[in-house]
Design an enzyme around this catalytic site. Structure first.
Site, PDB file in Angstrom:
ATOM      1  N   SER A 120       0.839  -1.192   0.000  1.00 38.19           N
ATOM      2  CA  SER A 120       0.000   0.000   0.000  1.00 38.19           C
ATOM      3  C   SER A 120       0.873   1.241   0.000  1.00 38.19           C
ATOM      4  CB  SER A 120      -0.887   0.016   1.244  1.00 38.19           C
ATOM      5  OG  SER A 120      -0.104   0.200   2.418  1.00 38.19           O
ATOM      6  N   ASP A 121       0.308   2.324  -0.457  1.00 36.86           N
ATOM      7  CA  ASP A 121       0.940   3.613  -0.246  1.00 36.86           C
ATOM      8  C   ASP A 121       0.629   4.008   1.201  1.00 36.86           C
ATOM      9  OD1 ASP A 121       2.298   5.990  -0.682  1.00 36.86           O
ATOM     10  OD2 ASP A 121       1.271   6.397  -2.566  1.00 36.86           O
ATOM     11  N   TRP A 122       1.393   4.896   1.749  1.00 37.53           N
ATOM     12  CA  TRP A 122       1.198   5.287   3.146  1.00 37.53           C
ATOM     13  C   TRP A 122      -0.147   5.972   3.306  1.00 37.53           C
ATOM     14  CZ3 TRP A 122       5.981   6.780   6.359  1.00 37.53           C
ATOM     15  CH2 TRP A 122       7.005   5.885   6.126  1.00 37.53           C
ATOM     16  N   SER A 148      -3.156   4.549   2.850  1.00 37.97           N
ATOM     17  CA  SER A 148      -4.172   4.173   1.864  1.00 37.97           C
ATOM     18  C   SER A 148      -4.858   2.843   2.145  1.00 37.97           C
ATOM     19  CB  SER A 148      -3.557   4.132   0.464  1.00 37.97           C
ATOM     20  OG  SER A 148      -2.632   3.072   0.368  1.00 37.97           O
TER      21      SER A 148
END
Length: 138
Positions: free
Chosen positions: A48-50, A52
């Site tokens: 994941s992106d931070w 998200s």
């Protein structure tokens, strides 16, 4: 994107923050599992992106393999909540096995174990923060 995956052969990819057709990218089974992992046969892992991730079971079963930067998410979804869910849900256990396999395959393919990252004890983190601040302000 498919060409980048095929030619670049990245060990991991990061999903986005946004919603696609009403579903958060980190929970979008059509994109993560059906297209990326199944149709394109991508062997690596999806992080994941931070900030998200919004669920535990839904994100994992959709194809998310790693929650990154959980400090910016609402809570750590892949820590204790994932462990508790795995104790009662066989689908979750199978996906955890797949996620671990994908992470290890990516790390092995990139040579992480043969050439681990070197930690430079002399890194001036204060100077790096100052440089980042100046760049952001500019």
């Amino acid at each position: 994107f498919k060409i980048a995956i095929e030619i670049g052969a990245p060990g991991s990819v990061m999903c986005a923050y946004n919603k696609i057709n009403g579903e958060y990218a980190s929970q979008n089974k059509r994109l993560l599992h059906d297209i990326l992992k199944h149709d394109w046969r991508y062997p690596g892992w999806v992080m994941s992106d931070w900030g998200s991730v919004y669920s535990t079971r839904e994100a994992l079963l959709a194809g998310l393999d790693q929650q990154s930067g959980y400090e910016l998410d609402g809570k750590p979804y892949f820590g204790a909540p994932l462990k508790a869910l795995a104790e009662t849900d066989k689908d979750v256990v199978a996906r955890i096995d797949d996620a671990a396999h994908r992470i290890l395959v990516g790390m092995i393919a990139c040579g992480v174990f043969e050439n681990p990252p070197k930690v430079d004890e002399q890194t001036d983190f204060s100077a790096h923060r100052d440089l980042a601040q100046r760049a952001a302000e500019a």
